[in-house]
Design a protein around this motif. Structure first.
Motif, PDB file in Angstrom:
ATOM      1  N   GLU A  86       0.680  -1.310  -0.032  1.00 15.27           N
ATOM      2  CA  GLU A  86       0.213  -0.303  -0.125  1.00 15.27           C
ATOM      3  C   GLU A  86       0.825   1.315   0.213  1.00 15.27           C
ATOM      4  N   GLN A  87       1.851   1.618   0.800  1.00 13.20           N
ATOM      5  CA  GLN A  87       2.788   2.301   0.896  1.00 13.20           C
ATOM      6  C   GLN A  87       3.556   2.912   0.044  1.00 13.20           C
ATOM      7  N   ARG A  88       4.123   1.939  -0.940  1.00  9.39           N
ATOM      8  CA  ARG A  88       4.582   1.335  -2.150  1.00  9.39           C
ATOM      9  C   ARG A  88       3.249   2.032  -3.081  1.00  9.39           C
ATOM     10  N   VAL A  89       2.521   1.676  -3.031  1.00 10.18           N
ATOM     11  CA  VAL A  89       1.378   2.181  -4.354  1.00 10.18           C
ATOM     12  C   VAL A  89       1.458   3.740  -4.119  1.00 10.18           C
ATOM     13  N   ARG A  90       0.296   3.881  -2.508  1.00 10.44           N
ATOM     14  CA  ARG A  90       0.430   4.801  -2.565  1.00 10.44           C
ATOM     15  C   ARG A  90       1.479   6.477  -2.353  1.00 10.44           C
ATOM     16  N   LEU A  94       6.647   2.459  -6.587  1.00 11.42           N
ATOM     17  CA  LEU A  94       6.316   1.428  -6.949  1.00 11.42           C
ATOM     18  C   LEU A  94       6.550   1.513  -8.700  1.00 11.42           C
ATOM     19  N   THR A  95       6.784   2.768  -8.352  1.00  7.09           N
ATOM     20  CA  THR A  95       6.899   3.884 -10.151  1.00  7.09           C
ATOM     21  C   THR A  95       8.788   2.821 -10.605  1.00  7.09           C
ATOM     22  N   PRO A  96       9.590   3.009  -9.852  1.00  8.52           N
ATOM     23  CA  PRO A  96      11.367   3.076  -9.914  1.00  8.52           C
ATOM     24  C   PRO A  96      11.481   1.229 -10.675  1.00  8.52           C
ATOM     25  N   LEU A  97      10.394   0.938  -9.096  1.00  8.21           N
ATOM     26  CA  LEU A  97      10.345  -0.808  -9.718  1.00  8.21           C
ATOM     27  C   LEU A  97      10.192  -1.266 -11.459  1.00  8.21           C
ATOM     28  N   LEU A  98       9.598  -0.654 -11.567  1.00  2.00           N
ATOM     29  CA  LEU A  98       8.480  -1.208 -12.614  1.00  2.00           C
ATOM     30  C   LEU A  98       9.531  -1.083 -13.398  1.00  2.00           C
ATOM     31  N   VAL A 170      -5.038  -3.205  -3.191  1.00  2.00           N
ATOM     32  CA  VAL A 170      -4.501  -1.648  -3.554  1.00  2.00           C
ATOM     33  C   VAL A 170      -4.961  -0.433  -5.026  1.00  2.00           C
ATOM     34  N   PHE A 171      -4.405  -1.331  -5.222  1.00  2.00           N
ATOM     35  CA  PHE A 171      -4.514  -0.336  -7.136  1.00  2.00           C
ATOM     36  C   PHE A 171      -5.783  -0.036  -6.872  1.00  2.00           C
ATOM     37  N   TRP A 172      -7.093  -0.787  -6.741  1.00  2.26           N
ATOM     38  CA  TRP A 172      -8.381   0.106  -6.596  1.00  2.26           C
ATOM     39  C   TRP A 172      -8.603   1.000  -5.302  1.00  2.26           C
ATOM     40  N   THR A 173      -8.014   0.219  -4.342  1.00  3.84           N
ATOM     41  CA  THR A 173      -8.298   1.855  -3.527  1.00  3.84           C
ATOM     42  C   THR A 173      -7.387   1.131  -2.448  1.00  3.84           C
ATOM     43  N   THR A 174      -7.013   2.833  -1.713  1.00  5.57           N
ATOM     44  CA  THR A 174      -5.887   2.517  -0.509  1.00  5.57           C
ATOM     45  C   THR A 174      -6.533   2.940   0.688  1.00  5.57           C
ATOM     46  N   ARG A 175      -8.163   2.206   1.033  1.00  7.47           N
ATOM     47  CA  ARG A 175      -7.809   2.990   2.789  1.00  7.47           C
ATOM     48  C   ARG A 175      -8.765   0.795   2.448  1.00  7.47           C
ATOM     49  N   VAL A 176      -7.638   0.476   2.645  1.00  9.49           N
ATOM     50  CA  VAL A 176      -7.989  -1.090   2.468  1.00  9.49           C
ATOM     51  C   VAL A 176      -7.404  -2.041   4.153  1.00  9.49           C
ATOM     52  N   SER A 177      -7.391  -0.882   4.898  1.00  3.36           N
ATOM     53  CA  SER A 177      -6.361  -1.796   5.918  1.00  3.36           C
ATOM     54  C   SER A 177      -7.354  -2.409   7.160  1.00  3.36           C
ATOM     55  N   ALA A 178      -8.527  -1.784   7.460  1.00  7.69           N
ATOM     56  CA  ALA A 178      -9.623  -2.596   7.652  1.00  7.69           C
ATOM     57  C   ALA A 178      -9.351  -4.523   7.271  1.00  7.69           C
ATOM     58  N   GLY A 258      -4.522  -4.370 -12.512  1.00  9.04           N
ATOM     59  CA  GLY A 258      -4.222  -3.520 -11.654  1.00  9.04           C
ATOM     60  C   GLY A 258      -3.250  -2.421 -12.246  1.00  9.04           C
ATOM     61  N   ILE A 259      -2.412  -2.743 -12.796  1.00  7.97           N
ATOM     62  CA  ILE A 259      -0.904  -1.885 -13.347  1.00  7.97           C
ATOM     63  C   ILE A 259      -2.141  -0.976 -14.117  1.00  7.97           C
ATOM     64  N   LYS A 260      -3.232  -1.515 -15.038  1.00  7.63           N
ATOM     65  CA  LYS A 260      -3.245   0.066 -15.942  1.00  7.63           C
ATOM     66  C   LYS A 260      -4.327   0.944 -15.183  1.00  7.63           C
ATOM     67  N   ARG A 261      -3.776   0.412 -14.053  1.00  6.02           N
ATOM     68  CA  ARG A 261      -5.235   1.463 -12.947  1.00  6.02           C
ATOM     69  C   ARG A 261      -4.075   2.313 -12.725  1.00  6.02           C
ATOM     70  N   TYR A 262      -2.790   2.129 -12.446  1.00  6.95           N
ATOM     71  CA  TYR A 262      -1.988   2.311 -11.437  1.00  6.95           C
ATOM     72  C   TYR A 262      -1.155   4.111 -12.249  1.00  6.95           C
ATOM     73  N   SER A 263      -1.896   4.936 -11.635  1.00  9.69           N
ATOM     74  CA  SER A 263      -1.052   5.971 -11.998  1.00  9.69           C
ATOM     75  C   SER A 263      -0.180   6.339 -10.919  1.00  9.69           C
ATOM     76  N   ALA A 264       1.243   6.589 -11.359  1.00 13.37           N
ATOM     77  CA  ALA A 264       2.386   6.945 -11.059  1.00 13.37           C
ATOM     78  C   ALA A 264       2.011   8.131  -9.636  1.00 13.37           C
ATOM     79  N   VAL A 265       1.717   7.870  -8.787  1.00 17.01           N
ATOM     80  CA  VAL A 265       1.927   9.565  -7.376  1.00 17.01           C
ATOM     81  C   VAL A 265       3.001   9.900  -6.930  1.00 17.01           C
ATOM     82  N   GLY A 266       3.659  10.993  -7.591  1.00 20.17           N
ATOM     83  CA  GLY A 266       5.223  11.281  -7.387  1.00 20.17           C
ATOM     84  C   GLY A 266       6.069  11.271  -8.703  1.00 20.17           C
ATOM     85  N   ALA A 267       5.486  10.687  -9.560  1.00 19.96           N
ATOM     86  CA  ALA A 267       6.315  10.953 -10.594  1.00 19.96           C
ATOM     87  C   ALA A 267       6.031  11.907 -11.485  1.00 19.96           C
TER      88      ALA A 267
END
Lengths: 267, 262
Positions: A86-90, A94-98, A170-178, A258-267
């Motif tokens: 979750e932290q990676r996506v938020r 994840l971007t550099p890892l890709l 996490v790719f669909w929602t970042t509020r998943v801790s519960a 999921g990766i299609k939905r990933y919009s790199a935060v911080g890129a």
């Protein structure tokens, strides 16, 4: 294939060396991990001795064996949690890892294999000490020990893929801790981490057999304390493989979607 | 003294206002607290499906103990842990300078800066399962007993505060101490059972190093009517002892701080 293998060896060696630097940190971490089953052990030993020496077919010696094996299996149950993912996506990590030549999964798996190696090295003296002082009932049959090692590695691989696939949410929602906490709460009870499966009510045991949790935790433990017959062990190892492969297929599918939905935060 | 209290009140008000912006977190926390609570109660039911008493405690007495444990662990997460995390960060980045230059006792400041308001749900949850247990036990709780319980609970909080801060002081010397906290968290989880149940060496750890015996077991013993005043007196002495030790260690630790930015 050969290239993949050499990447794994290199990555694992490097990570192992990195982790071996923090000796005191590792020690504290391991001590904390040994304390948890001690609490459960004390609890069930008290119950067993009040019930005349055994509870649901577990003698005090086999309970002791259960929770000592627990400490090793727990080591091999550590996976990249969805929280880490979750932290990676938020945060866009994840971007550099890709951009790397291999799928991020391979780097993570190699990293965690290294952790298992370091963890097991540290565990050996503690495990020997526990066996020495607490006189548990463990199987001495070389065949059983061999099968235990196989199922231990399989439990690691199977849980690693499963939990990694769960992280794809996490790719669909970042509020998943519960959601994740619910998953881990159910796992704690049904996997055998809290109590040996035989101590659960009968209907819960039936449910647990159809879910993955038990196969990645309680199953290897039950092998080494000699609770299972050879055919039960082989069936269980088959079930472990099935869960692992099934999870891998689902993971591949979720990742591609999921990766299609990933919009790199911080890129 | 009045200024110290009003400063704490202002920090608390700020934290409440800050967190009220994120109301969704309230429901998430509610769900997570419910999950943790149900898990704990399931375990309790499991244990007592195999036995009637555990180390002399029946099911609802142990549920009361679990309630006390839940309250105390929640207090750690509401205030102690976030404050200490911030202290550690400040020490490493040199922001601790700003604490030292303010005209208020530094130890007091670093103890009140952070409040995780939503975690208070767990305090309520703990009190509820404790109340439920006491009600099911069907014993009369006198006003005197309730008051004594309140005192022992506060002393328990004081003990945990001192121990957690003492670990936090290590940050003045060492860099990575997150695993130390993890270890102490694990040891503290032994407080879910009455300390008398553990073998000798564990009881020593749980009495003198991570004094869960005094922090959790004593209040639970008060509410289940199995304690004498002498034990409460010992608890008070232990609490004062730990607070005094913390004060000495804190002063000494301050002399170690050189200011990362200076």
């Amino acid at each position: 294939m050969q290239q993949l293998f050499s990447v794994y060896t290199k990555m694992t060696t490097t990570s192992t060396q990195v982790m071996l630097q923090y000796r005191l940190t590792n020690l504290f971490w391991l001590l904390g991990m040994v304390f948890e089953p001690l609490i459960y052990l004390v609890m069930w030993r008290t119950v067993a001795s009040q019930q005349g020496g055994s509870v649901a077919g577990y003698s005090i010696a086999s309970l002791t064996g259960y929770y000592i094996a627990w400490t090793l299996v727990r080591q091999w149950n550590i996976a990249l949690t969805p929280f880490g993912f979750e932290q990676r996506v938020r945060q866009g990590q994840l971007t550099p890892l890709l951009l790397r030549p291999l799928h991020p999964f391979h780097y993570d798996l190699a990293d965690f294999i290294a952790l298992r190696i370091v963890g097991t090295l540290y565990w050996i003296p503690i495990g020997v000490g526990l066996v020495w002082f607490l006189h548990p009932q463990l199987s001495g049959d070389p065949l059983v020990i061999g099968l235990f090692c196989v199922s231990l590695v399989l439990s690691f691989l199977m849980r690693f893929v499963l939990v990694y696939a769960l992280g794809m949410a996490v790719f669909w929602t970042t509020r998943v801790s519960a959601l994740f906490n619910l998953y881990f709460a159910v796992e704690t009870i049904l996997s055998g981490r809290l109590v040996p499966q035989a101590l659960l009510p009968a209907w819960t045991q039936t449910i647990a057999n159809f879910l993955p949790f038990r196969w990645s935790f309680g199953f290897p433990i039950e092998i080494i304390i000699g609770k299972l017959s050879l055919s039960q062990i082989l069936t269980g190892i088959g079930i472990q493989c099935a869960w692992g492969l099934g999870a891998a297929v689902v993971f591949g599918w979720l990742w591609r979607a999921g990766i299609k939905r990933y919009s790199a935060v911080g890129a | 003294m009045r200024r110290a209290v009003s400063l704490a009140w202002h920090y608390f008000r700020l934290a409440v206002m800050n967190e009220l912006q994120y109301r969704m977190n309230f429901f998430i926390q509610l769900l997570e607290s419910a999950i943790a609570l149900v898990t704990a109660l399931v375990v309790l039911a499991l244990v007592y499906s195999h036995t009637d008493t555990l180390g002399g405690w029946n099911r609802y007495e142990l549920q009361a103990l679990l309630g006390v444990y839940t309250v105390l662990m929640a207090v750690i997460r509401v205030s102690m842990q976030p404050n200490i995390d911030r202290l550690i960060g400040d020490i490493h980045q040199g922001n601790f300078d700003f604490v030292l230059t303010k005209p208020m006792d530094a130890q007091w400041q670093v103890s009140i800066r952070e409040v995780r308001v939503w975690q208070l749900i767990d305090v309520v949850a703990g009190l509820l399962i404790m109340g439920d247990a006491v009600w099911r036990l069907g014993r009369q709780i006198s006003l005197w007993q309730a008051g004594l319980f309140g005192v022992t609970l506060l002393l328990g909080i004081a003990i945990l505060y001192a121990v957690w801060m003492l670990i936090g002081c290590i940050a003045f010397w060492a860099i990575r101490i997150d695993n130390v906290f993890e270890l102490f968290d694990n040891v503290a989880s032994a407080g879910r059972l009455p300390v008398t149940i553990y073998p000798g060496w564990m009881r020593i750890i749980l009495t003198y190093i991570v004094p869960m015996a005094f922090a959790v077991t004593v209040p639970a013993e008060v509410i289940t009517a199995r304690v004498d005043l002498a034990t409460v007196g010992v608890q008070a002495v232990v609490a004062l002892g730990f607070l005094g030790l913390l004060r000495v260690v804190w002063r000494w630790s301050l002399t170690q701080y050189s200011g990362a930015s200076a």
